[in-house]
Design an enzyme around this catalytic site. Structure first.
Site, PDB file in Angstrom:
ATOM      1  N   ASP A  35     -10.405   3.266   2.098  1.00 39.68           N
ATOM      2  CA  ASP A  35     -10.639   2.757   3.459  1.00 39.68           C
ATOM      3  C   ASP A  35     -11.379   3.762   4.342  1.00 39.68           C
ATOM      4  OD1 ASP A  35      -9.481   0.269   3.049  1.00 39.68           O
ATOM      5  OD2 ASP A  35      -7.478   0.978   3.551  1.00 39.68           O
TER       6      ASP A  35
ATOM      7  N   LYS B 136       0.803  -1.234   0.000  1.00 43.72           N
ATOM      8  CA  LYS B 136       0.000   0.000   0.000  1.00 43.72           C
ATOM      9  C   LYS B 136       0.833   1.281   0.000  1.00 43.72           C
ATOM     10  CE  LYS B 136      -4.238  -1.615   2.200  1.00 43.72           C
ATOM     11  NZ  LYS B 136      -5.279  -1.222   3.170  1.00 43.72           N
TER      12      LYS B 136
END
Ligand code: ATR
Length: 288
Positions: A106, A70
């Site tokens: 997210d 990520k």
């Protein structure tokens, strides 16, 4: 049917074989009758750059990015959304005619779960966030986007990490306070309308433990979001319900972050109820 026109979506990670994303996205694609397929690609860290180049070369339409890529993937993309830049991590790549843009869905996933499942159209003025890892960073960003939230208290075992998070996301120090995850915080936790656990405490294989140190921090009417989804019901959630609070697991955040990625790639809203159903089938009662 897979054909010459089938578009490819997927997830890159290491490891990746236990990822739930292919099941969730393929169920949504099928329900919508779309000619796309979603696959899991195991990418070793030393091949991350080549994997991104491969996405371009093969015209893969979109990718999710999971642990441990990520952060590392950021340097190989053409553009990074403001949100992903602030969070410092990308979980979604959109390939728009060869131009790769990184997003982070997210924070959206967490806020949408609170809104839709927690019944919080507006968040309360004081929110307590347990943990200061990668998940906490995205959630803190999401909370700071909500103007009605006046104060966020970040409690972590390692206080320095909470301090770093606060410095990065609230440099003026106006709305974020930090502290140690210890019994002395009980009274502050009781004042909060919303408590979010982003630590791994209570997650498989450590079921049955709660991140809350000391009893009596929870109260009636409080919303408690535990971002764990394996198991679906954690000790913290049981404690919240015993105190007549409202408990949410992390399934909503998982589904809504996926739904947002889907929308970025396809421009269409996916059937979240179908995604939720397969998620419940996958995680309901089974702990492995
Ligand atoms: P993620 O990306 O899922 O957020 P992470 O970055 O590894 O995962 O963060 C894990 C979080 O759980 C951290 O806040 C960690 O606390 P530390 O920063 O002190 O390590 C917290 N955590 C993990 N195990 C814990 C434990 N036994 N007690 C308290 N906190 C714990």
């Amino acid at each position: 049917m897979i054909s010459g026109k089938t578009q490819v979506l997927g997830v890159i990670g290491h490891p990746v074989e236990h990822t739930f994303s292919p099941v969730m996205h393929n169920a949504a694609l099928k329900a919508m009758g779309m000619n796309s397929v979603y696959l899991a690609f195991h990418v070793l860290p030393e091949f991350l750059r080549e994997a991104v180049a491969g996405m371009r070369a093969l015209q893969v339409r979109g990718l999710n990015v999971t642990v441990p890529h990520k952060l590392g993937v950021v340097e190989w993309l053409d553009e990074i959304s403001a949100e992903a830049r602030a969070i410092g991590a990308v979980n979604t790549i959109d390939n728009r005619d060869g131009r790769l843009k990184g997003y982070n869905t997210d924070a959206f996933g967490a806020m949408e779960s609170l809104r839709r499942q927690g019944g919080l159209e507006e968040l309360p003025p004081l929110v307590v966030l347990l943990g200061a890892g990668g998940a906490a960073r995205a959630i803190l960003y999401g909370l700071l986007q909500q103007n009605e939230v006046e104060e966020i208290l970040v409690l972590n075992r390692t206080v320095e990490k909470a301090e770093g998070l606060a410095r990065d996301l609230d440099p003026g120090g106006r709305r974020v306070r930090v502290g140690a995850l210890e019994p002395g915080q009980q009274a502050r936790i009781r004042d909060a309308g919303l408590l979010i656990n982003s630590t791994s405490v209570g997650m498989h294989p450590h079921e049955g433990v709660s991140p809350l140190v000391g009893r009596g921090s929870l109260r009636a009417g409080m919303v408690v979001l535990d971002i764990v989804y394996n198991p679906l019901r954690t000790r913290l959630m049981e404690e919240a319900e015993a105190a007549k609070g409202r408990a949410l697991n992390g399934l909503g955040m998982l589904v809504y972050q996926g739904a947002r990625s889907f929308e970025i790639w396809t421009g269409k809203k996916p059937p979240v109820e179908v995604m939720m159903e397969v998620a419940l089938q996958r995680f309901g009662g089974m702990v492995e």
